[in-house]
Motif scaffolding. Structure first.
Motif, PDB file in Angstrom:
ATOM      1  N   GLY A  14      17.777  56.853  27.088  1.00 26.59           N
ATOM      2  CA  GLY A  14      18.706  55.858  26.565  1.00 26.59           C
ATOM      3  C   GLY A  14      18.550  55.667  25.065  1.00 26.59           C
ATOM      4  O   GLY A  14      19.542  55.570  24.334  1.00 26.59           O
ATOM      5  N   MET A  15      17.305  55.605  24.593  1.00 27.71           N
ATOM      6  CA  MET A  15      17.075  55.441  23.153  1.00 27.71           C
ATOM      7  C   MET A  15      17.553  56.666  22.382  1.00 27.71           C
ATOM      8  O   MET A  15      18.119  56.541  21.292  1.00 27.71           O
ATOM      9  N   GLU A  16      17.351  57.860  22.938  1.00 31.82           N
ATOM     10  CA  GLU A  16      17.849  59.071  22.290  1.00 31.82           C
ATOM     11  C   GLU A  16      19.367  59.042  22.183  1.00 31.82           C
ATOM     12  O   GLU A  16      19.933  59.403  21.150  1.00 31.82           O
ATOM     13  N   MET A  17      20.045  58.600  23.247  1.00 29.11           N
ATOM     14  CA  MET A  17      21.503  58.498  23.224  1.00 29.11           C
ATOM     15  C   MET A  17      21.964  57.494  22.164  1.00 29.11           C
ATOM     16  O   MET A  17      22.925  57.746  21.438  1.00 29.11           O
ATOM     17  N   LEU A  18      21.263  56.353  22.082  1.00 25.43           N
ATOM     18  CA  LEU A  18      21.616  55.348  21.072  1.00 25.43           C
ATOM     19  C   LEU A  18      21.445  55.901  19.666  1.00 25.43           C
ATOM     20  O   LEU A  18      22.269  55.645  18.785  1.00 25.43           O
ATOM     21  N   GLN A  19      20.399  56.647  19.426  1.00 25.34           N
ATOM     22  CA  GLN A  19      20.181  57.234  18.107  1.00 25.34           C
ATOM     23  C   GLN A  19      21.274  58.240  17.773  1.00 25.34           C
ATOM     24  O   GLN A  19      21.706  58.329  16.626  1.00 25.34           O
ATOM     25  N   MET A  20      21.708  58.993  18.767  1.00 29.91           N
ATOM     26  CA  MET A  20      22.792  59.967  18.524  1.00 29.91           C
ATOM     27  C   MET A  20      24.101  59.243  18.222  1.00 29.91           C
ATOM     28  O   MET A  20      24.899  59.717  17.399  1.00 29.91           O
ATOM     29  N   MET A  21      24.325  58.075  18.848  1.00 28.85           N
ATOM     30  CA  MET A  21      25.547  57.318  18.613  1.00 28.85           C
ATOM     31  C   MET A  21      25.504  56.583  17.287  1.00 28.85           C
ATOM     32  O   MET A  21      26.534  56.293  16.696  1.00 28.85           O
ATOM     33  N   ASN A  22      24.313  56.230  16.840  1.00 25.20           N
ATOM     34  CA  ASN A  22      24.134  55.457  15.606  1.00 25.20           C
ATOM     35  C   ASN A  22      23.046  56.116  14.763  1.00 25.20           C
ATOM     36  O   ASN A  22      21.918  55.605  14.681  1.00 25.20           O
ATOM     37  N   PRO A  23      23.344  57.250  14.113  1.00 24.58           N
ATOM     38  CA  PRO A  23      22.308  58.009  13.415  1.00 24.58           C
ATOM     39  C   PRO A  23      21.748  57.305  12.172  1.00 24.58           C
ATOM     40  O   PRO A  23      20.756  57.747  11.629  1.00 24.58           O
ATOM     41  N   GLY A  24      22.320  56.218  11.743  1.00 26.89           N
ATOM     42  CA  GLY A  24      21.897  55.556  10.519  1.00 26.89           C
ATOM     43  C   GLY A  24      20.728  54.729  10.725  1.00 26.89           C
ATOM     44  O   GLY A  24      19.739  54.415  10.379  1.00 26.89           O
TER      45      GLY A  24
END
Length: 92
Positions: free
Chosen positions: A82-92
């Motif tokens: 889930g955290m990896e997916m969030l990082q991909m959605m919000n790379p900033g």
């Protein structure tokens, strides 16, 4: 894919489900079971984490246990996924 099955005890079937579980085996051609927990509550009574390509492999199990549990199945991800997916959605 990871799924979570939540099983709510149908009133009056606690003893029946416990005795049945002592004799019951997960089908070899069924889902890959990651974890199975029996809780001291009625909702949920059982939590099952399993891996499968679809919810289809769990259908045999639902049919076998639907007389003692109301079963709901949900796709899931680990916290790490889930955290990896969030990082991909919000790379900033």
């Amino acid at each position: 894919m990871l799924f979570i099955g939540l099983c709510k005890q149908i009133p009056g079937t606690n003893l029946e489900s416990s005795v049945r579980r002592l004799q019951w085996e997960w089908p070899e051609d069924g889902p890959k079971i990651v974890a199975e927990y029996w809780l001291q509550t009625e909702d949920p009574t059982v939590v099952v984490a399993f891996e499968a390509d679809s919810v289809g492999p769990m259908m045999m199990t639902i049919a076998a246990w639907s007389d003692v549990f109301e079963i709901s199945i949900y796709p899931a991800v680990t916290a790490e996924e889930g955290m990896e997916m969030l990082q991909m959605m919000n790379p900033g």
